[in-house]
Design an enzyme around this catalytic site. Structure first.
Site, PDB file in Angstrom:
ATOM      1  N   GLU A   1      54.194 -26.400 -17.687  1.00 40.57           N
ATOM      2  CA  GLU A   1      54.075 -27.062 -18.987  1.00 40.57           C
ATOM      3  C   GLU A   1      54.544 -26.105 -20.068  1.00 40.57           C
ATOM      4  O   GLU A   1      54.162 -24.938 -20.089  1.00 40.57           O
ATOM      5  CB  GLU A   1      52.627 -27.491 -19.243  1.00 40.57           C
TER       6      GLU A   1
ATOM      7  N   GLU B   1      44.672 -26.198 -16.725  1.00 44.33           N
ATOM      8  CA  GLU B   1      44.478 -25.051 -17.618  1.00 44.33           C
ATOM      9  C   GLU B   1      43.029 -24.606 -17.633  1.00 44.33           C
ATOM     10  O   GLU B   1      42.261 -24.980 -18.516  1.00 44.33           O
ATOM     11  CB  GLU B   1      44.929 -25.397 -19.042  1.00 44.33           C
TER      12      GLU B   1
END
Length: 474
Positions: free
Chosen positions: A277, A188
């Protein structure tokens, strides 16, 4: 972020068969779990055999495809950070996820910073050993596996670019040609100065190192704003990267209409996307579950045939863990599932855990209980034709079988006979033992579903019929 039904019309069967705005300081967790925008193993199996049975995957436009160019939708589970919860890198856990929780892919989340991460004082040899243990365990249970370079507090992937390159050089040499292995090169990316050009430059440095060893492996690339900037990537694509997809993360209690619209926009741009995710908590990984928003997300992913991996395989005391605190990773059971774990099982498998009995044999004896029946009494069989294609003058048809036990007792050692309009042979099958004779197919449990509980519906049995023309159920 830290956290992430087969819906797959997968001919994966062919073989096996968070983060809208920047987070405030108060959104950071003690374990390095930053809120995204509002957030030796003794293995008697032969993992190579299972791996060889998995179809190589590739992106084609916005879709993930198998080696027959049929759409694949993977669903699965991410570990928590393996440097936090190494005990859940466990073949027994992975097998439970596969057999009871509908999993087809395991994501191994290796933090690069935070709590002795790979680049911040962690034991690199030990972490690499955990990655290898996880790869072998996933393959041994017939699942794909994502090796996740889990940047988070180190929001700029360029911070540890040299270490990333060395790591991916090493693992791509080790697993070159293994169709089960997928590489996720930056979990991320985040931070006010981390724009898509920054991430793109990092990816352009790391991807060639993987390609030098494995020209065909599937590679996943994150985007800024905790994987919420897929539309930016869609305007400035990576070039000459080969087989790759862009990752999107969401936590349904935080990310709603705007983030779903962004995904739809990127899909319309034919951007290949993979949700590596997700959760239905707030982006912090905690807070109340928003099941309504979560289902809206799942419906959108189903519509666009986008794969998804849920956070997290852990017993950490937070809402985004699928297991209750104290769960034994060597012998997890349905009674260990949190509310989130139960929701996921229902979405992935259609089974309502709150109303189901744990069908696992806890006695270790493997013997049938006295109230189990033999035969197929009480089973309703429904056959659905989901795909047809022609190859080398033959017609291939995928059939998906649903079995429902309407009786008030378990059914075991069942057998179902299916009749068709033409003589067929079985080209591929999954989750059952199929034998063809003329225009009839007999289906028995095989390794899976040997017992179907009272009221239970099984939906993941299927096969591909080969014939000299169009074949239908009679």
């Amino acid at each position: 972020m830290n956290h992430l039904r087969l819906i797959a019309s997968f001919l994966l069967a062919l073989a096996l068969c968070a983060c809208a705005s920047s987070p405030s300081a108060s959104q950071k967790a003690d374990d390095g779990h930053t809120a995204q925008s509002d957030p030796v193993e003794t293995d008697t199996r032969k993992p190579e055999t299972e791996s060889a049975s998995l179809s190589p995957l590739h992106a084609d436009g916005p879709q993930l495809m198998d080696d027959r160019n049929q759409p694949v939708v993977l669903q699965g589970y991410s570990t928590f950070g393996i440097n936090y919860k190494p005990e859940y890198v466990n073949e027994n856990t992975f097998r439970f996820l596969k057999e009871e929780m509908g999993s087809q892919v395991i994501r191994l989340a290796m933090y690069t910073a935070d709590n002795n991460g790979y680049c911040t004082g962690g034991d690199q040899e030990q972490l690499e050993g955990l990655i290898d243990k996880g790869v072998q365990a996933a393959v041994a249970t017939g699942q794909y596996v994502i090796i996740d370079w889990h940047i988070l507090s180190d929001g700029n992937p360029a911070q540890y670019q040299d270490q990333a390159r060395a790591f991916f050089q090493k693992v791509s040499r080790k697993y070159a040609g293994n169709p089960a292995v997928i590489y996720e090169i930056c979990n991320e990316p985040n931070g006010s100065d981390v724009t898509w050009p920054v991430v793109k430059s990092y990816a352009e440095a790391v991807i060639p190192d993987i390609r030098a060893n494995d020209k065909n492996a599937l590679i996943l690339v994150g985007t800024p704003q905790w994987n919420q900037a897929e539309t930016e990537a869609g305007k400035d694509l990576l070039k000459d990267a080969g087989n790759m997809m862009y990752t999107v993360h969401f936590y349904a209690a935080t990310h709603k209409d705007q983030q779903r619209q962004d995904l739809s926009t990127a899909y319309d741009q034919k951007l290949p996307m993979f949700v590596s995710e997700f959760g239905i908590t707030e982006a912090s990984g905690n807070g109340a579950l928003d099941e309504q928003s979560g289902q809206t997300w799942i419906d959108l992913l189903d519509q666009d045939k986008i794969s998804r991996v849920a956070w997290a395989t852990s017993d950490k005391d937070e809402a985004s863990s699928i297991f209750k605190p104290g769960t034994d990773p060597d012998s997890p059971s349905l009674s260990d599932l949190t509310e989130w774990g139960q929701w996921l099982r229902k979405v992935y498998t259609g089974k309502d855990t709150s109303d189901a009995k744990d069908s696992q044999d806890t006695s270790g004896s493997g013997q049938k209980t006295a109230d189990e029946k033999s035969g197929d009494s009480g089973l309703e069989a429904t056959l659905k034709q989901s795909n047809t294609w022609n190859s080398d003058g033959m017609t291939f048809t995928q059939f998906d079988l649903t079995l429902t036990n309407h009786s008030d007792q378990p059914v075991t050692d069942w057998s179902e006979t299916l009749n068709f309009t033409k003589d067929i042979t079985i080209d591929q099958s999954w989750n059952g033992d199929m034998s063809a004779s003329g225009s009839s197919v007999t289906v028995k449990p095989g390794q899976y579903h040997s017992t179907i509980q009272a009221g239970e519906t099984v939906t993941d049995i299927g096969f591909i019929a080969k014939s000299d023309g169009v074949v239908k159920e009679r």
